[in-house]
Design an enzyme around this catalytic site. Structure first.
Site, PDB file in Angstrom:
ATOM      1  N   SER A 177       0.844  -1.185   0.000  1.00 46.35           N
ATOM      2  CA  SER A 177       0.000   0.000   0.000  1.00 46.35           C
ATOM      3  C   SER A 177       0.883   1.240   0.000  1.00 46.35           C
ATOM      4  CB  SER A 177      -0.937  -0.024   1.212  1.00 46.35           C
ATOM      5  OG  SER A 177      -1.939   0.979   1.101  1.00 46.35           O
ATOM      6  N   ASN A 178       0.326   2.388   0.373  1.00 45.19           N
ATOM      7  CA  ASN A 178       1.086   3.634   0.435  1.00 45.19           C
ATOM      8  C   ASN A 178       0.561   4.480   1.591  1.00 45.19           C
ATOM      9  OD1 ASN A 178      -1.120   5.443  -0.612  1.00 45.19           O
ATOM     10  ND2 ASN A 178      -0.860   4.145  -2.431  1.00 45.19           N
ATOM     11  N   ASN A 179       1.154   5.653   1.765  1.00 49.54           N
ATOM     12  CA  ASN A 179       0.859   6.483   2.938  1.00 49.54           C
ATOM     13  C   ASN A 179      -0.305   7.458   2.752  1.00 49.54           C
ATOM     14  OD1 ASN A 179       2.881   5.390   4.577  1.00 49.54           O
ATOM     15  ND2 ASN A 179       4.441   6.727   3.692  1.00 49.54           N
ATOM     16  N   SER A 180      -1.064   7.332   1.690  1.00 48.39           N
ATOM     17  CA  SER A 180      -2.191   8.245   1.504  1.00 48.39           C
ATOM     18  C   SER A 180      -3.205   8.088   2.635  1.00 48.39           C
ATOM     19  CB  SER A 180      -2.885   7.969   0.167  1.00 48.39           C
ATOM     20  OG  SER A 180      -4.066   8.727   0.062  1.00 48.39           O
TER      21      SER A 180
ATOM     22  N   ALA B 157      -4.791   7.560  -4.322  1.00 53.83           N
ATOM     23  CA  ALA B 157      -3.412   7.129  -4.614  1.00 53.83           C
ATOM     24  C   ALA B 157      -3.462   5.632  -4.904  1.00 53.83           C
ATOM     25  CB  ALA B 157      -2.496   7.438  -3.440  1.00 53.83           C
TER      26      ALA B 157
END
Length: 207
Positions: free
Chosen positions: A21-24, A88
């Site tokens: 995943s990502n930090n959004s 994102a």
């Protein structure tokens, strides 16, 4: 107007307990949804996994993966007047996700990743006449160059660009808007809701 908004990250399964995943945080997309609703528009929000209470009056469709996001977007673009893609979305996912938990073994692990669908590009290539499409570019460097390239490649009407340090996971944002006519509009730094209201005033001014 009918406004479709995407927000948050996606999660791409490695096994039943792990994912990419990502930090959004989803805060900007949710702020845009709130601002649009407060301005009297009919809002549908397609959201990846976040810990934010949805704004009242907004229809929310919850998704997890990039494929989920793509299916939800494609099912809801046909009657949207404005599409704002603030999510994102993961560009890659594990090529062979596991059904059972992966066990730790000696040595390094190599994951094969495959591309996910370019949702924004697909929507841009298939948008209807009169439909307004807005993308986001969160960059670590070369902000204007990367934003303008994305604006052109994805067939966008507007792109909202910000440095990752100015907006990812924070309660404030600093956004610069670019459109297909060569306009560049720097919005005042402020809370994400204030920036969302300013952004909508600009992109909807001729609608």
């Amino acid at each position: 107007m009918k406004i479709l908004i995407t927000a948050g990250p996606t999660r791409e399964k490695i096994d039943p307990v792990r994912y990419i995943s990502n930090n959004s945080s989803g805060k900007m997309g949710y702020a845009i949804a709130q601002a649009a609703c407060e301005s009297g528009h009919e809002v549908t929000l397609i959201s990846g996994p976040v810990s934010i209470t949805p704004p009242p009056g907004v229809k929310v469709i919850k998704v997890v993966s990039a494929a989920d996001m793509a299916n939800a977007v494609h099912s809801n673009t046909f009657d949207a007047d404005v599409i704002i893609m603030a999510a994102a979305v993961a560009d890659y996912r594990p090529a062979r996700p596991l059904d059972s938990k992966m066990k730790k073994l000696p040595g390094n692990l190599f994951l094969e990743l495959e591309r996910t669908e370019d949702i924004l590009g697909t929507v841009g290539n298939n948008k209807k006449s009169g439909q307004l499409l807005v993308g986001f570019a969160a960059e670590t460097d070369d902000l204007e160059k990367n934003a303008l390239g994305k604006l052109e490649r994805k067939n966008l009407d507007w792109i909202a660009a910000n440095l990752v340090a100015d907006g990812f996971g924070t309660d404030t944002n600093r956004i610069t808007l670019y459109n297909r006519n060569g306009e560049k509009i720097s919005l005042p730094v402020g809370s994400k809701l204030a920036v969302a209201h300013d952004m909508l005033k600009v992109i909807l001014r001729n609608e």
